[in-house]
Scaffold this motif. Structure first.
Motif, PDB file in Angstrom:
ATOM      1  N   VAL A 124       0.834  -1.210   0.000  1.00  0.00           N
ATOM      2  CA  VAL A 124       0.000   0.000   0.000  1.00  0.00           C
ATOM      3  C   VAL A 124       0.862   1.251   0.000  1.00  0.00           C
ATOM      4  N   GLY A 125       2.014   1.191   0.643  1.00  0.00           N
ATOM      5  CA  GLY A 125       2.866   2.365   0.737  1.00  0.00           C
ATOM      6  C   GLY A 125       3.611   2.692  -0.535  1.00  0.00           C
ATOM      7  N   ALA A 126       3.690   1.766  -1.476  1.00  0.00           N
ATOM      8  CA  ALA A 126       4.412   2.003  -2.724  1.00  0.00           C
ATOM      9  C   ALA A 126       3.480   2.612  -3.769  1.00  0.00           C
ATOM     10  N   ALA A 127       4.058   3.359  -4.703  1.00  0.00           N
ATOM     11  CA  ALA A 127       3.258   3.971  -5.778  1.00  0.00           C
ATOM     12  C   ALA A 127       2.696   2.880  -6.686  1.00  0.00           C
ATOM     13  N   SER A 182      -7.127  -5.594  -6.099  1.00  0.00           N
ATOM     14  CA  SER A 182      -8.408  -5.426  -5.403  1.00  0.00           C
ATOM     15  C   SER A 182      -8.387  -4.261  -4.430  1.00  0.00           C
ATOM     16  N   THR A 183      -7.204  -3.886  -3.934  1.00  0.00           N
ATOM     17  CA  THR A 183      -7.136  -2.828  -2.921  1.00  0.00           C
ATOM     18  C   THR A 183      -6.828  -1.459  -3.496  1.00  0.00           C
ATOM     19  N   VAL A 184      -6.556  -1.361  -4.801  1.00  0.00           N
ATOM     20  CA  VAL A 184      -6.253  -0.060  -5.402  1.00  0.00           C
ATOM     21  C   VAL A 184      -7.517   0.789  -5.434  1.00  0.00           C
ATOM     22  N   ASP A 185      -7.415   2.070  -5.059  1.00  0.00           N
ATOM     23  CA  ASP A 185      -8.594   2.940  -5.060  1.00  0.00           C
ATOM     24  C   ASP A 185      -9.024   3.244  -6.494  1.00  0.00           C
ATOM     25  N   ASP A 186     -10.260   3.724  -6.620  1.00  0.00           N
ATOM     26  CA  ASP A 186     -10.848   3.914  -7.954  1.00  0.00           C
ATOM     27  C   ASP A 186     -10.057   4.890  -8.815  1.00  0.00           C
ATOM     28  N   THR A 187      -9.602   5.994  -8.218  1.00  0.00           N
ATOM     29  CA  THR A 187      -8.890   6.999  -9.000  1.00  0.00           C
ATOM     30  C   THR A 187      -7.587   6.436  -9.554  1.00  0.00           C
ATOM     31  N   THR A 188      -6.843   5.749  -8.726  1.00  0.00           N
ATOM     32  CA  THR A 188      -5.580   5.163  -9.180  1.00  0.00           C
ATOM     33  C   THR A 188      -5.820   4.046 -10.180  1.00  0.00           C
ATOM     34  N   ARG A 211      -1.908 -14.720  -5.771  1.00  0.00           N
ATOM     35  CA  ARG A 211      -2.690 -14.116  -4.687  1.00  0.00           C
ATOM     36  C   ARG A 211      -2.216 -12.700  -4.423  1.00  0.00           C
ATOM     37  N   LEU A 212      -0.892 -12.488  -4.402  1.00  0.00           N
ATOM     38  CA  LEU A 212      -0.364 -11.147  -4.152  1.00  0.00           C
ATOM     39  C   LEU A 212      -0.836 -10.154  -5.211  1.00  0.00           C
ATOM     40  N   VAL A 213      -0.769 -10.560  -6.481  1.00  0.00           N
ATOM     41  CA  VAL A 213      -1.193  -9.666  -7.563  1.00  0.00           C
ATOM     42  C   VAL A 213      -2.683  -9.385  -7.479  1.00  0.00           C
ATOM     43  N   LEU A 266      -4.127   2.949 -13.706  1.00  0.00           N
ATOM     44  CA  LEU A 266      -3.432   1.673 -13.682  1.00  0.00           C
ATOM     45  C   LEU A 266      -3.919   0.710 -14.765  1.00  0.00           C
ATOM     46  N   LEU A 267      -5.194   0.841 -15.133  1.00  0.00           N
ATOM     47  CA  LEU A 267      -5.815  -0.130 -16.027  1.00  0.00           C
ATOM     48  C   LEU A 267      -5.098  -0.263 -17.373  1.00  0.00           C
ATOM     49  N   PRO A 268      -4.727   0.830 -18.058  1.00  0.00           N
ATOM     50  CA  PRO A 268      -4.035   0.645 -19.343  1.00  0.00           C
ATOM     51  C   PRO A 268      -2.722  -0.125 -19.211  1.00  0.00           C
TER      52      PRO A 268
END
Length: 767
Positions: A652-655, A689-695, A682-684, A699-701
Motif C-alpha cells: 500500500v505504501g508504494a506507488a 483489489s485494494t487499489v482505489d478507484d482513482t488510481t 494471490r499477491l497480484v 493503472l488499467l491501461p
C-alpha cells in the motif's frame, strides 16, 4: 498523346501510318539516342525503362519507363520497323541530373514530372494544376477517368487520326492559356526550348514530315506556328550546370507504372491497359475490325482471366457466372451512358456476380490482374556496370531468376548450392539491395535453414550502379563497403550487427576490419546501452560459427570484453531512467541475456551485476522487475524471495504505477509463473483489489498492456483461477465468511448422498 495510355498508343500507330514521316522525334533526353541500337532487339521486352544517371553520383538518376502500351514505345518500334530515323528531344540529362549550384552534395534528383521514378513532395498549386491536363479536360466533361474520357472523346471519332491530334492540341492550348503554368515554370520552359532545338535541327536538315510524339501538354509549344525566335530558346538553355551521365536499359515492372508507386506519370491499372492493348493488337494482326464497343474482344477475355485467377485462389467461378457478369457489365455501361465497357463496370460486375457481393475476393487478384506482375527483360548486350554483370552471372549460375511477384525459397545451408544462394542474398543486403527479406524457416530450432521472400524492384538498377563504386563484383563491393562503414562507425551496437552480417555473408577480410574497429570502440565506449546491444549479435556469431565454418576466435575475445564492460557499468547505467529509457534498457538487458546464454554459462561478473540491479529499489520498476525475473529463471533467486520482493513493490505504501511497471517487467514473456505459483497470483490479485478507484483508472491501461501479451487460452485459464481462487492459498475473499444457506443446499446434498449410497441428512441436520 497521353503517357502510358493504350488508346493513345493505338492513335499514335495509326497517325504514323497515315503521315509516313521522315523522322520520328520522341519526348526524352537526347542521350537516349545511344540506346537505339538495342531498341529493336528481340530480347528487349517491355516493361523496360531507359535509365540515365550521373556517373560521379549515381543516386542522381532518372528513369523513363516504357510499357507495351506506351505511345513512345509504339512510335519507337514503328520507326525501327519502317527504317525511319528516331531522335529524342527534351532537356539533356547532362543538365537535368547536374548538381544544382549552391546546394549540398548529392541532392535528390529533380527529373521531369513525367519521368520521375520516386515519390516527390506535394507540388505547388500551379504545378498540380498542370500535372494532368487530360485529367482536367476529363473532369470538365464530367468523367472521373481520364483514359475513359480519351477513349470516348478521341478514339471513337470517325475523323482522321491526324485531325484528332490537332483537336487535342487545340484543347491543350486552351488549358495552357487558362492556367498560365507553362509560362511561369522555368523548368518546363527549358524542356520545351530543348525540344524545339531538336526540331529546328530536323527542319534545317531538310526533313519535310517530322512526327513529334510528346505529352499532350507540350504539343502547342512544339507546333511550328508557335515557335519563338531561336535566340529566346538559346537564352533559356545557356549557362546550365553540367555533369557526366551514362544511359542504359533496365528491366521495369508493371506495378512501378502505377500511381500507387509514386511514379508521376503513372496509371491506375497497368494490367488492365496491357490487356486492352494486347487484345486490340491481336485483332489488328488477325485483320479483324475493331468495333467502337469492344465487348467480345475485351470483356469476355478479361472476365475469363478473372475467373481463372479466382479459381486459382480456391474460389468458385463457374463459366455461367462469367457470361452473367459480361451481360451485367454491358448493362452498366448502357445505364451510365458509356459508349463501351470499362474497368469500373467490369469490377462492379465481378464483385456482384463472381464474388457474390464481396469485395474481398476481388482484392486477391487485384495485383495480379489490374496492376499486373510483368517484369521486363533486357538483352545481354545492354551496357551494364561490372557489378551488375557479375550479379547477372551469379543469378544464372544459382538459378535465382528475378521476378516482380514475391516468391518464397527455403535454403538448406548444408548444401553447397543453396549456401551460395544465401551468401548472395546477404551480400546484396549489405550493398543496400534488399532483393530478399528473411522470414520464418519453419518448425526448426537448428541454424541450417533460412527462408527468404524474393521480389525484384527495378530501382535496384540504380543501387547497383551506386554500389559499383565500391567494387566490380558482389563479394568485392560488399567487403569494401563494410570495411568503409567500420572505419567511420561510432555506434558499438551497429558494429556488433555489422559483425553478424559479415559472418553470414562470409566476408572474412571485412570481418577482420569490423572486429578491429569493434575492439577499438569497446575500449572507448562509455554508454552501457551500446555495450548491451552489441552482445547478442556478437554471441550469435560466436555460437553459430560451426555452421558456416568460420573462425570466430577474434569475435570471442571482443565479446568477453564487451560483457565485462557492460557488467561493470550496468548498475550506474540503470539509475535515473524515464519510461522510454527504461523500456530500451529492459530490451537491451533481455537481448544481452539471450546472447550470453547462447555461449555457455553466465560469467560471474554478469550475474553479480544482475543481482545488484535487482536488489536496488531506486531502479525503474520495468528494469528491476525484468532483472528479478531473469534471476528467478536462472535459479539465483527462489520463489519465496521473489514473493517477498513482489509484496514490497505492491504494498500500500508504494506507488501503484511504479508497482505496475515492476509487474510488467517481471511478467514479460509468459504467464506460466502465475498459473503455477499460487502465492504470486494471490499477491497480484489482492493488490489489484485494494487499489482505489482513482488510481485504478490510471493503472488499467498498464495492466491491460501487460496481460494482453499472453495468449488467449492462458488468459482464460488465469481468469478461471481468479474467479474460483481454488488452491490459491489460505487467504479468502472478504465474502468467503458469509453465512451459508443450508436449507437451499439440502436438496443437492441429499442427491449426492443418494448417488454415493450413504445416508442422507434428515431435515434439521447440518449437511
Amino acid at each position: 498523346m497521353r503517357h502510358h495510355g493504350p488508346g493513345s498508343a493505338r492513335s499514335v500507330a495509326a497517325a504514323l501510318a497515315e503521315l509516313q514521316p521522315d523522322v520520328v522525334v520522341i519526348e526524352g533526353p537526347p542521350e537516349l539516342d545511344g540506346l537505339l541500337d538495342l531498341a529493336g532487339h528481340p530480347d528487349l521486352v517491355p516493361p523496360v525503362a531507359a535509365l540515365a544517371y550521373a556517373v560521379d553520383a549515381p543516386r542522381r538518376a532518372a528513369f523513363y519507363p516504357l510499357a507495351e502500351f506506351s505511345p513512345e514505345w509504339v512510335a519507337l518500334r514503328w520507326a525501327l520497323a519502317h527504317g525511319v530515323e528516331v531522335r529524342f528531344a527534351d532537356l539533356p540529362a547532362v543538365h537535368a541530373l547536374a548538381e544544382p549550384p549552391d546546394t549540398a552534395p548529392d541532392p535528390a534528383p529533380d527529373p521531369a514530372p513525367d519521368t520521375a521514378p520516386d515519390p516527390a513532395p506535394a507540388p505547388a498549386p500551379e504545378v498540380a494544376a498542370a500535372s494532368d491536363p487530360i485529367g482536367r479536360l476529363a473532369e470538365a466533361a464530367g468523367y472521373d477517368d481520364a483514359e475513359r474520357w480519351w477513349e470516348d472523346a478521341v478514339e471513337h471519332r470517325a475523323s482522321s487520326t491526324l485531325e484528332r491530334f490537332a483537336a487535342i492540341r487545340e484543347a491543350m492550348a486552351a488549358v495552357r492559356e487558362s492556367d498560365g503554368w507553362a509560362d511561369r515554370d522555368e523548368e518546363n520552359q527549358r524542356r520545351e526550348a530543348a525540344m524545339r532545338r531538336v526540331l529546328r535541327a530536323c527542319v534545317k536538315e531538310g526533313r519535310e514530315r517530322v512526327a513529334v510524339v510528346c505529352g499532350a501538354y507540350h504539343a502547342p509549344a512544339l507546333h511550328p506556328d508557335a515557335f519563338p525566335p531561336a535566340a529566346h530558346d538559346n537564352r533559356l538553355l545557356a549557362r546550365l550546370p553540367k555533369t557526366k551521365v551514362a544511359v542504359t536499359w533496365a528491366p521495369w515492372t508493371a506495378d512501378r507504372l502505377a500511381f500507387a508507386s509514386g511514379y508521376g506519370a503513372g496509371v491506375t491499372s497497368p494490367g488492365w491497359y496491357q490487356h486492352l492493348f494486347v487484345t486490340w493488337q491481336r485483332a489488328a494482326m488477325a485483320g479483324e475490325p475493331i468495333p467502337a464497343d469492344p465487348g467480345d474482344l475485351v470483356v469476355a477475355g478479361w472476365l475469363t482471366r478473372v475467373a481463372r485467377a479466382l479459381r486459382e485462389e480456391g474460389l468458385a467461378a463457374a463459366p455461367a457466372t462469367v457470361v452473367e457478369a459480361a451481360r451485367l457489365a454491358e448493362a452498366l455501361a448502357t445505364v451510365r451512358g458509356r459508349p463501351s465497357v470499362g474497368l469500373s463496370e467490369l469490377n462492379d460486375a465481378t464483385e456482384a456476380v463472381l464474388c457474390e457481393g464481396s469485395s474481398l475476393p476481388l482484392q486477391l487478384v487485384h495485383r495480379r490482374l489490374i496492376v499486373g506482375e510483368q517484369l521486363g527483360r533486357v538483352p545481354e548486350e545492354t551496357p551494364m556496370v561490372p557489378l551488375a554483370r557479375d550479379l547477372e552471372r551469379q543469378q544464372r549460375a544459382l538459378r535465382l531468376k528475378p521476378s516482380a511477384s514475391a516468391t518464397t525459397v527455403v535454403l538448406d545451408l548444408r548444401k553447397e548450392s543453396q549456401r551460395e544462394r544465401s551468401l548472395l542474398l546477404h551480400r546484396l543486403r549489405l550493398l543496400g539491395i534488399p532483393w530478399g527479406e528473411e522470414g520464418d524457416a519453419g518448425r526448426t530450432t537448428g541454424t541450417f535453414k533460412e527462408a527468404w521472400t524474393l521480389q525484384w524492384d527495378p530501382e535496384f538498377a540504380v543501387a547497383l550502379v551506386e554500389a559499383g563504386l565500391h567494387g566490380t563484383t558482389v563479394v568485392g563491393a560488399a567487403g569494401a563497403l563494410v570495411a568503409e562503414r567500420a572505419r567511420t562507425a561510432t555506434d558499438l551496437a551497429a558494429l556488433g550487427a555489422l559483425v553478424e552480417q559479415c559472418f553470414v555473408a562470409e566476408l572474412p577480410e571485412a570481418l577482420d576490419a569490423v572486429t578491429e574497429a569493434l575492439s577499438r570502440q569497446t575500449a572507448q565506449q562509455h554508454d552501457v546501452l551500446g555495450l548491451l546491444e552489441a552482445i547478442e549479435p556478437l554471441a550469435r556469431t560466436r555460437r553459430y560459427g560451426d555452421v558456416r565454418q568460420a573462425d570466430t576466435s577474434a569475435v570471442a575475445a571482443v565479446l568477453d570484453t564487451v560483457i565485462v564492460r557492460a557488467a561493470v557499468d550496468l548498475r550506474p547505467g540503470c539509475a535515473s531512467l524515464d519510461d522510454d529509457a527504461a523500456d530500451r534498457m529492459r530490451r537491451a538487458i533481455d537481448g544481452a541475456q539471450r546472447g550470453i546464454s547462447l555461449v555457455g554459462e553466465e560469467p560471474a561478473v554478469w550475474r553479480e551485476a544482475l543481482v545488484a540491479v535487482a536488489a536496488d529499489d531506486a531502479v525503474h520498476g520495468a528494469v528491476s522487475g525484468r532483472v528479478n525475473r531473469i534471476l528467478l529463471d536462472l535459479g539465483v533467486l527462489d520463489a519465496e524471495e521473489i514473493a517477498r520482493r513482489l509484496s514490497r513493490r505492491l504494498s500500500v505504501g508504494a506507488a501503484a504505477l511504479a508497482g505496475a511497471a515492476w509487474l510488467d517487467g517481471f511478467l514479460d514473456g509468459d504467464v506460466i509463473l502465475l498459473l503455477h505459483d499460487h502465492d504470486l497470483l494471490r499477491l497480484v490479485d489482492d493488490w489489484v483489489s485494494t487499489v482505489d478507484d482513482t488510481t485504478f483508472e490510471d493503472l488499467l491501461p498498464l495492466l491491460r498492456r501487460t496481460f494482453s501479451r499472453f495468449p488467449p487460452p492462458e488468459r482464460r485459464q488465469l481468469g478461471t483461477r481468479l474467479r474460483r481462487r481454488d488452491g490459491v492459498g489460505p487467504a479468502q475473499r472478504s465474502s468467503a465468511g458469509a453465512e451459508l444457506d443450508l436449507e437451499r443446499a439440502l436438496p443437492a446434498v441429499r442427491r449426492v448422498a443418494a448417488l454415493l449410497g450413504v445416508a442422507a441428512p434428515s431435515p434439521g441436520e447440518t449437511p
